[in-house]
Motif scaffolding. Structure first.
Motif, short mmCIF file in Angstrom:
data_model
loop_
_atom_site.label_atom_id
_atom_site.label_comp_id
_atom_site.label_asym_id
_atom_site.label_seq_id
_atom_site.Cartn_x
_atom_site.Cartn_y
_atom_site.Cartn_z
N GLY A 1 -27.62 32.60 -38.45
CA GLY A 1 -26.54 31.62 -38.65
C GLY A 1 -25.42 31.67 -37.64
N GLY A 2 -25.51 32.58 -36.68
CA GLY A 2 -24.41 32.74 -35.73
C GLY A 2 -24.13 31.52 -34.89
N THR A 3 -25.19 30.81 -34.45
CA THR A 3 -24.96 29.62 -33.61
C THR A 3 -24.38 28.47 -34.41
OG1 THR A 3 -27.19 28.70 -33.98
CG2 THR A 3 -26.92 30.24 -32.13
N GLN A 4 -24.45 28.55 -35.73
CA GLN A 4 -23.93 27.48 -36.58
C GLN A 4 -22.55 27.81 -37.14
OE1 GLN A 4 -25.90 24.63 -36.63
NE2 GLN A 4 -26.89 25.97 -35.11
N ARG A 5 -22.37 29.04 -37.60
CA ARG A 5 -21.10 29.38 -38.25
C ARG A 5 -20.00 29.72 -37.26
NH1 ARG A 5 -24.92 31.93 -41.86
NH2 ARG A 5 -24.99 30.75 -43.82
N LEU A 6 -20.34 30.38 -36.15
CA LEU A 6 -19.28 30.75 -35.20
C LEU A 6 -18.54 29.53 -34.67
CD1 LEU A 6 -17.84 33.08 -33.77
CD2 LEU A 6 -19.51 32.86 -31.92
N PRO A 7 -19.22 28.44 -34.24
CA PRO A 7 -18.47 27.27 -33.78
C PRO A 7 -17.58 26.66 -34.86
CG PRO A 7 -20.77 27.11 -33.12
CD PRO A 7 -20.68 28.26 -34.08
N ARG A 8 -17.98 26.77 -36.10
CA ARG A 8 -17.17 26.22 -37.19
C ARG A 8 -15.91 27.03 -37.41
NH1 ARG A 8 -22.26 24.45 -38.02
NH2 ARG A 8 -22.63 22.64 -39.37
N VAL A 9 -15.91 28.28 -36.98
CA VAL A 9 -14.74 29.15 -37.16
C VAL A 9 -13.83 29.12 -35.94
CG1 VAL A 9 -13.99 31.54 -37.52
CG2 VAL A 9 -15.94 30.63 -38.80
N VAL A 10 -14.41 29.26 -34.74
CA VAL A 10 -13.58 29.41 -33.53
C VAL A 10 -13.63 28.19 -32.62
CG1 VAL A 10 -13.83 31.92 -33.59
CG2 VAL A 10 -15.38 30.56 -32.15
N GLY A 11 -14.48 27.22 -32.93
CA GLY A 11 -14.61 26.06 -32.06
C GLY A 11 -15.80 26.20 -31.12
N GLU A 12 -16.30 25.07 -30.65
CA GLU A 12 -17.52 25.06 -29.85
C GLU A 12 -17.37 25.82 -28.54
OE1 GLU A 12 -20.28 21.78 -27.49
OE2 GLU A 12 -19.06 21.14 -29.21
N ALA A 13 -16.28 25.60 -27.81
CA ALA A 13 -16.14 26.20 -26.48
C ALA A 13 -16.08 27.72 -26.57
CB ALA A 13 -14.89 25.67 -25.79
N ARG A 14 -15.30 28.24 -27.51
CA ARG A 14 -15.19 29.69 -27.62
C ARG A 14 -16.48 30.30 -28.16
NH1 ARG A 14 -8.83 30.19 -29.55
NH2 ARG A 14 -8.04 30.57 -27.44
N ALA A 15 -17.16 29.59 -29.04
CA ALA A 15 -18.44 30.08 -29.54
C ALA A 15 -19.45 30.19 -28.40
CB ALA A 15 -18.97 29.17 -30.63
N LYS A 16 -19.49 29.18 -27.54
CA LYS A 16 -20.41 29.23 -26.39
C LYS A 16 -20.05 30.39 -25.47
CE LYS A 16 -21.68 24.34 -26.28
NZ LYS A 16 -21.51 23.04 -25.58
N GLU A 17 -18.77 30.63 -25.30
CA GLU A 17 -18.33 31.74 -24.44
C GLU A 17 -18.82 33.08 -25.00
OE1 GLU A 17 -14.16 33.81 -22.91
OE2 GLU A 17 -14.17 31.71 -23.53
N MET A 18 -18.64 33.26 -26.31
CA MET A 18 -19.06 34.52 -26.92
C MET A 18 -20.57 34.68 -26.85
SD MET A 18 -16.77 35.29 -30.33
CE MET A 18 -17.60 36.89 -30.51
N ILE A 19 -21.32 33.60 -27.14
CA ILE A 19 -22.77 33.70 -27.25
C ILE A 19 -23.44 33.76 -25.88
CG2 ILE A 19 -24.85 32.48 -28.01
CD1 ILE A 19 -23.18 31.50 -30.44
N LEU A 20 -23.02 32.89 -24.96
CA LEU A 20 -23.69 32.83 -23.66
C LEU A 20 -23.33 34.01 -22.77
CD1 LEU A 20 -23.44 29.00 -22.90
CD2 LEU A 20 -25.37 30.28 -23.85
N LEU A 21 -22.08 34.48 -22.88
CA LEU A 21 -21.65 35.61 -22.06
C LEU A 21 -21.84 36.95 -22.77
CD1 LEU A 21 -20.28 33.14 -20.65
CD2 LEU A 21 -18.37 34.66 -20.12
#
Length: 263
Positions: A146-166
């Motif tokens: 659920g990380g790719t779904q819940r993290l953007p809902r909490v911190v926003g899409e851009a920051r979620a991509k930063e955390m996940i991709l980096l």
């Protein structure tokens, strides 16, 4: 499995049920047995009328949960792993669907599946030394609980991509600034004790209203405003029919704290 040998311990602190991931030698990693234990104990707490909030934390002061038990994974086939990922949804989903507020007390690192477990919770409190990360893409996979779904809902899409991709790792203060945690406990204070104190308004609050508020928020998160307002009205009506609402009015008139019964 006996309670003594269970990888998850259950404690009752008044109206709060505390689930403790108890595998400190494995940094409280999520084994198959641990997932089943969370599901079983979570269902027990949800069904207990005396429990108004659920807190999940880890044993020790180093790790809340370091994610999947990679030692266990080494002996799994591809299909075994698929089954294991399914358990994240079925067993951790008990907490996700809980009508009672669920709070993560992050006593140390929350990596991978550990952070995904925390994201299932409604609120998150972190110890000052806690670190949070979803490092899966650096290991050739993606967050699968659920990380790719819940993290953007909490911190926003851009920051979620930063955390996940980096594979970016956040310390407690960064996580607070990003809105990934709601609170950082003071230095030298047990994060569990701090969490229990912080959520006293929930533990001593009106359970029907708490559940209705959670449901209204969750039901309307991705619907048009008009439908969301109608859903809110429906949940509000549930509270109007409760004895707790009348108790609140009596307590206000009598200048005392209300005593809620969840009725």
């Amino acid at each position: 499995m006996s309670e003594a040998s269970s990888p998850v311990k259950l404690e009752r602190r008044g109206h709060v049920g505390v689930l403790v991931l108890d595998r400190p030698d494995r940094r409280n990693a999520l084994s198959r047995d641990a997932l089943f234990a969370i599901g079983r104990l979570g269902r027990e707490l949800v069904a207990d009328p005396e429990i108004r909030a659920i807190v999940i934390t880890g044993a020790g002061d180093k790790a809340f949960c370091a994610g999947a038990d990679l030692k266990e994974r080494q002996g799994m086939s591809t299909d075994d792993v698929r089954v294991q990922v399914g358990l994240y949804r079925s067993e951790l989903g008990v907490l996700d669907r809980s009508p009672k507020p669920v709070i993560a007390a992050l006593n140390g690192v929350a990596f991978g599946g550990g952070l995904e477990l925390a994201l299932i919770c409604d609120l998150r409190v972190a110890a000052p030394h806690a670190e949070l990360s979803l490092p899966e893409t650096t290991l050739g996979i993606i967050p699968g609980a659920g990380g790719t779904q819940r993290l953007p809902r909490v911190v926003g899409e851009a920051r979620a991509k930063e955390m996940i991709l980096l594979g970016r790792r956040l310390d407690a203060q960064q996580a607070l600034a990003w809105g990934l945690v709601n609170r950082v406990s003071p230095e030298g204070v047990s994060v569990l004790d701090d969490t229990l104190t912080w959520i006293e308004p929930i533990a001593n609050g009106a359970p029907i209203a708490q559940a209705a508020a959670l449901k209204a928020i969750e039901d309307s998160f991705e619907v048009p405003l008009e439908l969301g307002l109608e859903l809110e009205r429906t949940r509000y009506d549930e509270t109007l029919r409760s004895e707790d609402r009348l108790e609140a009015l009596r307590a206000f008139a009598e200048k005392r704290k209300p005593v809620y019964q969840g009725k």
